[in-house]
Design an enzyme around this catalytic site. Structure first.
Site, PDB file in Angstrom:
ATOM      1  N   GLU A   5      49.951  33.898  51.878  1.00 25.71           N
ATOM      2  CA  GLU A   5      48.687  34.543  51.499  1.00 25.71           C
ATOM      3  C   GLU A   5      48.555  34.731  49.991  1.00 25.71           C
ATOM      4  O   GLU A   5      47.512  34.429  49.416  1.00 25.71           O
ATOM      5  CB  GLU A   5      48.531  35.891  52.204  1.00 25.71           C
ATOM      6  CG  GLU A   5      47.889  35.818  53.584  1.00 25.71           C
ATOM      7  CD  GLU A   5      48.854  35.378  54.659  1.00 25.71           C
ATOM      8  OE1 GLU A   5      50.060  35.301  54.364  1.00 25.71           O
ATOM      9  OE2 GLU A   5      48.423  35.119  55.790  1.00 25.71           O
TER      10      GLU A   5
ATOM     11  N   HIS B  85      48.598  45.102  63.056  1.00 22.04           N
ATOM     12  CA  HIS B  85      47.495  44.168  63.255  1.00 22.04           C
ATOM     13  C   HIS B  85      46.177  44.851  63.600  1.00 22.04           C
ATOM     14  O   HIS B  85      45.241  44.179  64.004  1.00 22.04           O
ATOM     15  CB  HIS B  85      47.830  43.183  64.384  1.00 22.04           C
ATOM     16  CG  HIS B  85      48.698  42.047  63.937  1.00 22.04           C
ATOM     17  ND1 HIS B  85      50.028  42.181  63.732  1.00 22.04           N
ATOM     18  CD2 HIS B  85      48.401  40.764  63.648  1.00 22.04           C
ATOM     19  CE1 HIS B  85      50.545  41.027  63.353  1.00 22.04           C
ATOM     20  NE2 HIS B  85      49.576  40.149  63.282  1.00 22.04           N
TER      21      HIS B  85
END
Lengths: 526, 367
Positions: free
Chosen positions: B90, B159
């Site tokens: 990322e 998450h």
């Protein structure tokens, strides 16, 4: 060629198995010695076969010489050695035998030769016709022992030695023309004088915050950036003033920026660590470690995208990413080496290894201190060059940039250099050994270039003096200009947060806030 | 993690896409239906087709057709140069996207979920949001960061998180939160065309839901203004502000409240930054009561900001304390029953609205 590359990497790992020894050495003693003296190179290493190319030599060269000539145990030849060092030698030798080099006779670097992937995507390391690693013909030393002697005697050695030998036999076959030499000299002197002035101005309270000076590393900025076209980009770190100057940003604009004035290259909104200039394709000034590398990789990606997707056939722009040895332990470095090699991006990763990350010695921070070796691990060439020698840097830069421009992919270049000042002007710089500093001070890249230019009759003392004078004036002028420039007006506070000021949203009256006259006056409540 | 996502995706695309398609077929004469997934996909497709500088990058966007199938078919249409599968890095690929935006391209960076943007937040905040200012307008960053945000189902604390308040607190960013297909299309197209960095927060649980769309919405020139909220339902008794999936909850709550004689006005914020303070305050001045709804944590949240705005601008109009309905102030639990309690439910909104209208005694341990 790939084979000789392998050999050279293999040789180094054979001869300098540093990582095995480092943890066992007392940390304090490690600081001033990048390479402990126990690692006397094997005999064959001192007389490399003729097939060994220039860069391997320069690597070997700098490995050999940078650490205070410590590889030699002769007291006469180690001027910087401390008396108590002798006991240390004994101890190191014992260790050396305990961890014999035989342990490292592992395979030659496997990536280039044996792995199927390297067959799929063969390295584009140029063949002998393309002197990526420097032309061996041009630069090979006649005798490395002679050179060794030279270094040991404490002489400042630059490429001049190489050329002197040439000169004695043939007509001068110089590395640069007079014009090139003067450009390099002027740029380096500008960098130095500018930074010295910054220190003065900082202590006088004219600039503030963190100011990181580049003194000592000029050969890297000049050697690389002076090869670039205007359209090529540079992405720098917090130590970015000199990169900006080399890229052509006027000294006035940089100084004004540092003074926080509206005439600065970012109108006083960026500051010391955030120099931008879209006109000169200077894409920043990144204050965090490793942050600039992905951005640089993105700029390189854009060049490729413009060529391949937007069909701008002439887009061969190259990006240089500058960063230090400390960054090479950061994940973003590895992420981007991977992607740059994977996508074959036109980028050169330029490591300015000044051996210190603030107060953390490179050797205390890095499991394998030879950064250039990380290039081949990702499928790109990794080059080590003496970063105190602008002509060597220039040679390497030329080929690395050329490779990128030709679409042959990225290169990792480790420039071994040194900063002559603390990490920033707020750093008391107490950890670095004075002897280490003195050693590198004696290898001042500007002095070395000056010597080279004069000895090879490329420039007279008077010409160089004239440049010095001119630069002094330029720097003085930049200070005057900055000092007289106005502070940013109040209205500037709210400008440029968004390219589209509607980003500030809609006010209570239902109108866009940026349309409120108070907004442009800078008096709006935000 | 990938395994989980894949399972989810498969499950969802099978269960939810199909009903959408069949609806389309059986009610072709009525208003057209479109899933949020189709809306996002078509918006991306049209913008990529309109501007060759637009490209999509992220994990699994290409050959896998998107972890949530948002980029389905784009690789075939635009090729691997413009639909770029990245390694799982990322920080690296977000920075590359930002660098490309510096240099004149218009990247759309997909995060497989916005939770992973934490790995790249330095580039979103420091490299993207601040560059235009630091460079005094020389370097603008036309980039879109998009991906599913907020609580999914059963995936635990790391998450399940809403990033609206996080990114909305940073100047230089625009933060958009589409609810239905119209929002998804109009806002994504606006985000891609916008010259500034935009955080585009989708919701995984809405991807498969179908919404009616007008012909205007389906037009390739359709675009929604950034920074304008939409009044989804007009009412006169209480204002409920919500965004993303919570708009659906608020609308359901409004239906329930209607039966009790409370006429609720529901504002779909659409844009968290810039926040449409005007629409919110105008509504509050009409209804004199406000409930804010969000999935994120309550402290320093979107609701807190709205509350501050109303107190600053419409204090005299309030007939009841503002109520915030937000996610519980805990990391998301895994157990389904606890998870349900940690996320705002329709009944929480109903209860809060009734309290604001003095229709019922507040339940202390209601949450």
């Amino acid at each position: 060629m790939a084979l000789s590359m392998c050999r050279y990497v293999w040789w180094l790992s054979l001869s300098f198995p540093l990582h095995q020894f480092l943890p066992t050495l007392p940390a304090r003693r490690l600081f001033p010695r990048p390479f402990p003296r126990c690692f006397r190179p094997p005999f064959f290493f001192l007389s490399p076969p003729s097939s060994l190319l220039y860069l391997s030599q320069s690597i070997f060269h700098s490995l050999l010489h940078l650490p205070f000539s410590l590889l030699s145990s002769s007291p006469a030849n180690t001027p910087h050695q401390k008396p108590k060092g002798s006991r240390k030698v004994e101890r190191d030798r014992t260790m050396s035998s305990a961890f014999s080099a035989g342990k490292f006779t592992t395979q030659p670097f496997p990536l280039n030769t044996s792995s199927p992937r390297s067959h799929d995507k063969p390295f584009n390391i140029p063949s002998a016709t393309s002197p990526f690693f420097g032309s061996s013909r041009k630069l090979r030393l006649n005798s490395s022992s002679k050179l060794n002697l030279h270094r040991r005697s404490g002489t400042v050695v630059a490429v001049s030695d190489v050329v002197k030998e040439k000169k004695s036999k043939f007509a001068p076959n110089l590395l640069i023309t007079k014009e090139e030499g003067l450009v390099l000299y002027e740029d380096m002197v500008l960098g130095r004088a500018f930074e010295d002035m910054c220190a003065q101005m900082y202590y006088r309270g004219k600039m503030f915050g963190f100011v990181h000076l580049y003194n000592g590393q000029e050969a890297v900025s000049t050697g690389f950036i002076k090869h670039l076209k205007k359209e090529d980009s540079v992405v720098s770190t917090y130590r970015d003033h000199v990169h900006a100057l080399s890229k052509g940003v006027p000294a006035r604009a940089v100084m004004s920026e540092l003074f926080g004035k509206t005439t600065g290259c970012c109108r006083g909104q960026g500051g010391s660590m955030h120099m931008f200039s879209s006109e000169h394709n200077l894409l920043g000034g990144f204050a965090f470690i490793g942050e600039g590398i992905p951005v640089a990789t993105g700029a390189a990606f854009t060049s490729k995208y413009k060529r391949e997707v937007l069909k701008e056939a002439d887009c061969d722009h190259v990006t240089l990413a500058f960063f230090g040895d400390g960054t090479c332990n950061n994940g973003q470095f590895f992420e981007c080496l991977n992607m740059a090699a994977l996508w074959k991006l036109p980028i050169v990763f330029v490591v300015e290894n000044n051996l210190w990350a603030i107060g953390m010695s490179h050797l205390r921070a890095t499991s394998d201190p030879q950064i250039y070796k990380k290039g081949p691990a990702f499928g790109m060439p990794g080059i080590h060059v003496d970063g105190m020698d602008v002509l060597k840097v220039r040679e390497v830069a030329k080929e690395a940039i050329g490779r990128a421009r030709r679409g042959e992919g990225p290169t990792l270049v480790e420039c071994e250099t040194y900063r002559f000042r603390g990490h920033s002007l707020a750093d008391p710089d107490e950890l670095r050994d004075p002897a280490e500093k003195a050693h590198y001070a004696a290898r001042d890249p500007i002095t070395a270039l000056k010597k080279y230019l004069i000895e090879n009759s490329l420039a007279s003392e008077a010409e160089l003096k004239a440049i010095d004078k001119k630069i002094d004036e330029v720097v003085e002028d930049s200070v005057e200009f900055a000092d007289e420039s106005p502070l940013p007006s109040r209205s500037q506070l709210l400008e440029n947060v968004f390219a589209d000021p509607k980003g500030f949203g809609i006010g209570p009256d239902g109108q866009y806030r940026c349309e409120d006259p108070k907004f442009t006056e800078g008096t709006a409540h935000v | 993690m990938l395994g989980i996502v894949r399972q989810k995706v498969l499950g969802q695309s099978l269960q939810k896409v199909r009903p959408g398609v069949s609806l389309l077929r059986s009610y072709s004469s009525a208003a057209k239906q479109m899933t949020v997934r189709e809306a996002l996909n078509s918006a991306l497709d049209e913008e990529m087709s309109a501007d060759p500088k637009v490209f999509l990058m992220g994990e699994e966007v290409g050959e896998y057709q998107g972890a949530y199938k948002i980029s389905k078919g784009l690789l075939e249409k635009y090729g691997p140069e413009r639909v770029l599968d990245t390694p799982i890095t990322e920080a690296g690929f977000t920075g590359i996207g930002v660098g490309a935006a510096y240099y004149g391209l218009k990247p759309v960076v997909e995060f497989m979920t916005f939770n992973f943007s934490m790995q790249a937040i330095d580039h979103i905040i420091n490299s993207a949001a601040k560059s235009n200012y630091m460079s005094a307008g020389q370097i603008s960053v036309p980039i879109v960061f998009r991906g599913p945000n907020g609580a999914a189902a059963g995936v635990g604390a790391q998450h399940s998180q809403c990033y609206a308040a996080w990114y909305a607190s940073c100047p230089g960013l625009k933060v958009l939160t589409p609810y239905n297909s119209e929002d998804a299309r109009g806002l994504l197209k606006a985000a891609i065309r916008d010259p500034d960095p935009v955080i585009f927060l989708e919701n995984e649980l809405l991807y498969g839901e179908s919404f009616p769309v007008s012909d205007e919405v389906l037009d390739s020139s359709f675009c929604l203004p950034i920074g304008k909220a939409k009044i989804e339902r007009e009412g006169k008794d209480v204002t409920i502000s919500a965004f993303s999936k919570m708009v659906g909850h608020a609308l359901k709550a409004a239906e329930i409240l209607e039966k009790d004689g409370i006429d609720a006005e529901v504002i779909n914020l659409r844009s968290i930054r810039p926040l449409d303070r005007s629409t919110i305050n105008t509504s509050v001045r009409k209804t004199n009561r406000l409930i804010t709804v969000e999935e994120g944590f309550p402290q320093h949240g979107v609701g807190a900001e709205i509350c501050a705005s109303v107190v600053e601008e419409s204090f005299g109009y309030l007939d009841a304390p503002v109520e915030r309905v937000a996610g519980a102030d805990v990391p998301m639990p895994y157990a389904a029953n606890l998870e349900r309690m940690a996320v705002p439910q329709v009944e929480d909104i109903v209860r809060a609205a009734k309290r604001a209208c003095y229709r019922s005694v507040p339940l202390a341990a209601a949450a």
